[in-house]
Scaffold this active site. Sequence first.
Site, mmCIF file in Angstrom:
data_model
loop_
_atom_site.group_PDB
_atom_site.id
_atom_site.type_symbol
_atom_site.label_atom_id
_atom_site.label_comp_id
_atom_site.label_asym_id
_atom_site.label_seq_id
_atom_site.Cartn_x
_atom_site.Cartn_y
_atom_site.Cartn_z
ATOM 1 N N SER A 1 -108.189 -23.291 -37.798
ATOM 2 C CA SER A 1 -108.594 -24.010 -36.572
ATOM 3 C C SER A 1 -109.897 -23.419 -36.063
ATOM 4 O O SER A 1 -110.225 -22.267 -36.382
ATOM 5 C CB SER A 1 -107.520 -23.830 -35.498
ATOM 6 O OG SER A 1 -107.928 -24.382 -34.264
ATOM 7 N N TYR B 1 -101.484 -18.863 -29.735
ATOM 8 C CA TYR B 1 -101.765 -19.828 -30.816
ATOM 9 C C TYR B 1 -103.085 -19.470 -31.499
ATOM 10 O O TYR B 1 -103.166 -19.445 -32.739
ATOM 11 C CB TYR B 1 -101.831 -21.251 -30.246
ATOM 12 C CG TYR B 1 -102.350 -22.263 -31.245
ATOM 13 C CD1 TYR B 1 -101.553 -22.694 -32.307
ATOM 14 C CD2 TYR B 1 -103.648 -22.773 -31.146
ATOM 15 C CE1 TYR B 1 -102.033 -23.602 -33.238
ATOM 16 C CE2 TYR B 1 -104.133 -23.690 -32.068
ATOM 17 C CZ TYR B 1 -103.326 -24.099 -33.112
ATOM 18 O OH TYR B 1 -103.797 -24.990 -34.040
HETATM 19 N N1 LIG Z 1 -104.481 -31.352 -33.527
HETATM 20 C C1 LIG Z 1 -105.428 -30.442 -33.407
HETATM 21 O O1 LIG Z 1 -106.293 -30.535 -32.513
HETATM 22 C C2 LIG Z 1 -105.499 -29.284 -34.355
HETATM 23 C C3 LIG Z 1 -106.686 -28.535 -34.381
HETATM 24 C C4 LIG Z 1 -106.784 -27.458 -35.259
HETATM 25 C C5 LIG Z 1 -105.729 -27.150 -36.081
HETATM 26 N N2 LIG Z 1 -104.585 -27.903 -36.034
HETATM 27 C C6 LIG Z 1 -103.518 -27.533 -36.951
HETATM 28 O O2 LIG Z 1 -103.292 -28.620 -37.812
HETATM 29 C C7 LIG Z 1 -101.971 -28.508 -38.366
HETATM 30 C C8 LIG Z 1 -101.308 -29.869 -38.293
HETATM 31 O O3 LIG Z 1 -101.187 -30.235 -36.925
HETATM 32 P P1 LIG Z 1 -101.364 -31.726 -36.408
HETATM 33 O O4 LIG Z 1 -102.499 -31.734 -35.434
HETATM 34 O O5 LIG Z 1 -101.381 -32.661 -37.534
HETATM 35 O O6 LIG Z 1 -100.047 -31.840 -35.512
HETATM 36 P P2 LIG Z 1 -98.681 -32.637 -35.743
HETATM 37 O O7 LIG Z 1 -98.968 -34.089 -35.874
HETATM 38 O O8 LIG Z 1 -97.787 -32.188 -34.638
HETATM 39 O O9 LIG Z 1 -98.157 -32.112 -37.151
HETATM 40 C C9 LIG Z 1 -97.563 -30.838 -37.291
HETATM 41 C C10 LIG Z 1 -96.760 -30.863 -38.574
HETATM 42 O O10 LIG Z 1 -96.218 -29.567 -38.804
HETATM 43 C C11 LIG Z 1 -94.831 -29.722 -39.088
HETATM 44 N N3 LIG Z 1 -94.109 -28.500 -38.729
HETATM 45 C C12 LIG Z 1 -94.077 -27.853 -37.553
HETATM 46 N N4 LIG Z 1 -93.281 -26.781 -37.636
HETATM 47 C C13 LIG Z 1 -92.783 -26.753 -38.902
HETATM 48 C C14 LIG Z 1 -91.892 -25.894 -39.594
HETATM 49 N N5 LIG Z 1 -91.348 -24.816 -39.016
HETATM 50 N N6 LIG Z 1 -91.617 -26.174 -40.876
HETATM 51 C C15 LIG Z 1 -92.149 -27.256 -41.492
HETATM 52 N N7 LIG Z 1 -92.998 -28.105 -40.886
HETATM 53 C C16 LIG Z 1 -93.295 -27.847 -39.590
HETATM 54 C C17 LIG Z 1 -94.392 -30.934 -38.291
HETATM 55 O O11 LIG Z 1 -93.267 -31.565 -38.869
HETATM 56 P P3 LIG Z 1 -91.752 -31.406 -38.398
HETATM 57 O O12 LIG Z 1 -91.749 -31.319 -36.904
HETATM 58 O O13 LIG Z 1 -91.139 -32.631 -38.961
HETATM 59 O O14 LIG Z 1 -91.274 -30.165 -39.061
HETATM 60 C C18 LIG Z 1 -95.603 -31.844 -38.506
HETATM 61 O O15 LIG Z 1 -95.501 -32.506 -39.728
HETATM 62 C C19 LIG Z 1 -101.277 -27.397 -37.579
HETATM 63 O O16 LIG Z 1 -101.304 -26.210 -38.342
HETATM 64 C C20 LIG Z 1 -102.146 -27.248 -36.341
HETATM 65 O O17 LIG Z 1 -102.069 -25.956 -35.803
HETATM 66 C C21 LIG Z 1 -104.451 -28.967 -35.204
#
Ligand SMILES: NC(=O)c1ccc[n+]([C@@H]2O[C@H](COP(=O)([O-])OP(=O)(O)OC[C@H]3O[C@@H](n4cnc5c(N)ncnc54)[C@H](OP(=O)(O)O)[C@@H]3O)[C@@H](O)[C@H]2O)c1
Length: 228
Positions: free
Chosen positions: A137, A149
């Site tokens: 990130s 985080y």
């Molecule tokens: N959105 C942003 O602005 C942003 C920016 C930088 C980085 N990120 C990173 O991008 C990644 C994906 O996030 P996203 O933005 O796509 O959010 P999201 O739509 O909430 O997706 C998060 C994913 O992680 C899975 N997950 C969470 N805990 C888990 C666990 N213990 N075991 C297996 N799967 C798990 C969730 O699935 P289940 O709940 O079904 O398990 C979901 O598929 C994350 O690492 C986040 O930190 C996001």
Amino acid sequence: MSDSVFLITGASSGIGAATARHAAAARYRVVLGARSADKLEQLAAELGGPERALAVECDVSEWEQQQAMVMAALEAYGQLDVVFANAGFGAKRGFLEDTPEQWRSMVLTNVYGAALTIRATLPALKESRGHLLLTGSVAGRRALPGSLYSATKWAVTAMGEAARQDLNGTGVRVTLIEPGMVATPFFEHQPTDALEADDVARAVMFAVSQPPHVDVNEILVRPTAQSG
Ligand SMILES: NC(=O)c1ccc[n+]([C@@H]2O[C@H](COP(=O)([O-])OP(=O)(O)OC[C@H]3O[C@@H](n4cnc5c(N)ncnc54)[C@H](OP(=O)(O)O)[C@@H]3O)[C@@H](O)[C@H]2O)c1
């Protein structure tokens, strides 16, 4: 390319689901891991069913479940070519906010879970001279006030570089994907002027589509409107 296999954790939503769609469109067979089995099954059906997409319920903070996911992938498709350790979530900023339990589960998912994905998939990746990607990130490149985080994502930044050095000479490539703000269910309230999950998926596909001698080590991608 048609037989290559692309495993994604956190594939039930957001960046992971978008990447699964791009990978499937690029003729990869995909292995989809997350805790929400119903969402994964739906996505796997959309991407062509068992021949092309495998849904595996997996909590990345559980070693046995990560091992079972990899075994299921190898049984179904025989190899792993790309692994995207992407599962993760956030917590409220402030060291007096949220709960210790939320912190524990976030650290175990974002840091320990990513490390377990590397551990579980590395033998197969070495075998295929494949590609490991981790979702870091912007928050893993600069500290955000009161954000545990952010600290977990600094750990992911370090893990990516540690893995890259460790794997030097094996032919395995390592890429850190470092998004700014992305409009996904990560946020309770959807941000404006953010990236779309598709924008990040295209960055992933850019890294994996380079020739084998090119390792794109990091991709930091912010929405144009993001200042910090
Ligand atoms: N959105 C942003 O602005 C942003 C920016 C930088 C980085 N990120 C990173 O991008 C990644 C994906 O996030 P996203 O933005 O796509 O959010 P999201 O739509 O909430 O997706 C998060 C994913 O992680 C899975 N997950 C969470 N805990 C888990 C666990 N213990 N075991 C297996 N799967 C798990 C969730 O699935 P289940 O709940 O079904 O398990 C979901 O598929 C994350 O690492 C986040 O930190 C996001």
